[in-house]
Scaffold this active site. Structure first.
Site, PDB file in Angstrom:
ATOM      1  N   GLU A 183       0.864  -1.409  -0.038  1.00 24.21           N
ATOM      2  CA  GLU A 183       0.135   0.096   0.097  1.00 24.21           C
ATOM      3  C   GLU A 183       0.703   1.375   0.008  1.00 24.21           C
ATOM      4  OE1 GLU A 183      -2.965   0.422  -0.672  1.00 24.21           O
ATOM      5  OE2 GLU A 183      -3.431  -1.623  -0.543  1.00 24.21           O
TER       6      GLU A 183
ATOM      7  N   TYR B 128      -6.733   6.561   4.241  1.00 24.19           N
ATOM      8  CA  TYR B 128      -6.869   5.449   3.108  1.00 24.19           C
ATOM      9  C   TYR B 128      -6.246   4.285   3.458  1.00 24.19           C
ATOM     10  CZ  TYR B 128      -5.462   2.665  -0.834  1.00 24.19           C
ATOM     11  OH  TYR B 128      -5.357   1.354  -1.336  1.00 24.19           O
TER      12      TYR B 128
ATOM     13  N   ASP C 170      -9.649   5.899  -2.384  1.00 25.91           N
ATOM     14  CA  ASP C 170      -8.460   6.549  -3.000  1.00 25.91           C
ATOM     15  C   ASP C 170      -8.838   7.201  -4.326  1.00 25.91           C
ATOM     16  OD1 ASP C 170      -9.238   4.629  -4.815  1.00 25.91           O
ATOM     17  OD2 ASP C 170      -7.320   3.539  -5.086  1.00 25.91           O
TER      18      ASP C 170
END
Length: 349
Positions: free
Chosen positions: A33, A116, A134
């Site tokens: 991520e 996020y 996102d």
DNA sequence: TTCCTGGCAT
DNA sequence: ATGCCAGGAA
């Protein structure tokens, strides 16, 4: 069928097989991520493999030095991600006994982990029902629901996050989140969205109103400022003079050549007669000049020139303690901004 | 060339 | 509200 069920159905058929989707290890998911923030999958993928191989668990990551992390990160951009990861790995070792957290409330405390990323890791690793929002999700929601609130406005994050949390499939948060992002990325893509083959087309507000090209709305960004960097290349005895960049500016803790910055474009001849240059090098002979090379960042445009000089190493004043001589062979272990390593690669070969 | 994309920290 | 990076598309 509901919006989210359509999207999930599409996802199960069309999803890409990506390595971080085959694990619930929060460390591996975190790695992926952070690398994927502001980064395309194709560009991030090789970095993900490199990091996952070199640091299979958070303890190995935490044991590395910041230089090693940044070196592996070199070329990805947004280097604060690498620096923050290093600090986060050490926080995990100290505060979580080496067990990477998987709950949103713990994740959000980590350096470099915002709403996020905390939602992504907690949903993928622990099936927590937190909606990820996102860029892909912003776009998909803005179009499907015909939302004309600019996605970079102050209230946009609140509005879209609230909506996404209403839509999430509580029974399958991980799949639900992956599906929204993958759909936004591949089907509802920024340019030339695939409306012709889109299962959502009949109910998509943007499509019905012919607004797919203008949604999502986005406030215009301000103009970037110009900076003029004159880099000095000094080679001596197989060594190269380098500078380690400091805080409060771009490229923190990365390595570059010694630098004279000016507010206007300056000829190399003028640069070598500035006080800053004299302080570092005394009198020097210009052997050659390369540039200008333009390098664009989000809010700055760097105009760089590279001045190759000749002098005697003993005359160089290293009073700026960020300056030092490094072996040329050592260069590959020192993280440099793209602008620098691209030039050195070309020049030294 | 220029334009655009993409989360977090401050 | 603004700065951080690189690369692909137009």
């Amino acid at each position: 069928m509901s919006f989210i069920d359509e999207v999930i159905g599409w996802y199960l058929v069309n999803k890409r097989d990506l390595p971080w989707r085959n694990t619930t290890d929060p460390y591996i998911i975190w790695l992926s991520e952070i690398i994927l923030q502001q980064t395309r999958v194709e560009q991030g993928l090789p970095y993900f493999y490199r990091f996952a191989e070199k640091y299979p668990s958070v303890s190995e990551f935490a044991a590395a030095t910041e230089d090693e992390i940044l070196n592996l990160w070199q070329g990805l951009g947004y280097y604060s991600r690498g620096r923050n990861m290093h600090r986060t790995a050490q926080m995990v070792m100290e505060d979580h006994a080496g067990y990477f957290p998987k709950k949103y409330d713990e994740l959000i405390k980590l350096k470099g982990v915002g709403e996020y990323t905390a939602a992504a890791i907690s949903s993928f690793a622990a099936n927590e029902a937190k909606a990820v929002v996102d860029g892909n999700v912003f776009r998909l929601l803005a179009r499907y629901f015909g939302i004309e609130e600019p996605i970079n406005s102050p209230k946009a994050k609140r509005v879209f996050t609230a909506l996404a949390n209403e839509l999430i499939d509580e029974k399958n948060p991980a799949t639900s989140n992956q599906a929204l992002m993958e759909f936004g990325s591949l089907q509802c893509r920024p340019k030339n969205p695939l409306c012709g083959s889109c299962p959502l087309q009949p109910d998509c507000e943007a499509f019905k109103k012919g607004l797919t090209d203008i949604l999502p709305l986005k406030l215009k960004k301000q103009v970037s400022r110009n900076r003029y960097f004159s880099y000095v290349l000094l080679l001596s005895d197989g060594k190269i003079l380098l500078n380690k960049r400091g805080p409060n500016d771009i490229w923190q803790n990365l390595y570059e050549l010694p630098l004279i910055e000016t507010t206007e474009a300056e000829d190399a001849l003028n640069i070598v007669s500035t006080q800053g240059f004299r302080d570092m090098f005394g009198r020097a002979e210009i052997k050659s000049v390369y540039g200008p090379v333009r390098h664009v960042l989000s809010h700055q445009k760097i105009h760089a020139q590279f001045i190759v000089i000749d002098t005697i190493a003993g005359q160089v004043d290293l009073k700026k303690d960020s300056l030092f001589f490094a072996d040329i062979a050592q260069l590959e272990h020192l993280a440099q901004p793209k602008l620098i390593f691209s030039f050195l690669k070309k020049f030294l070969n």
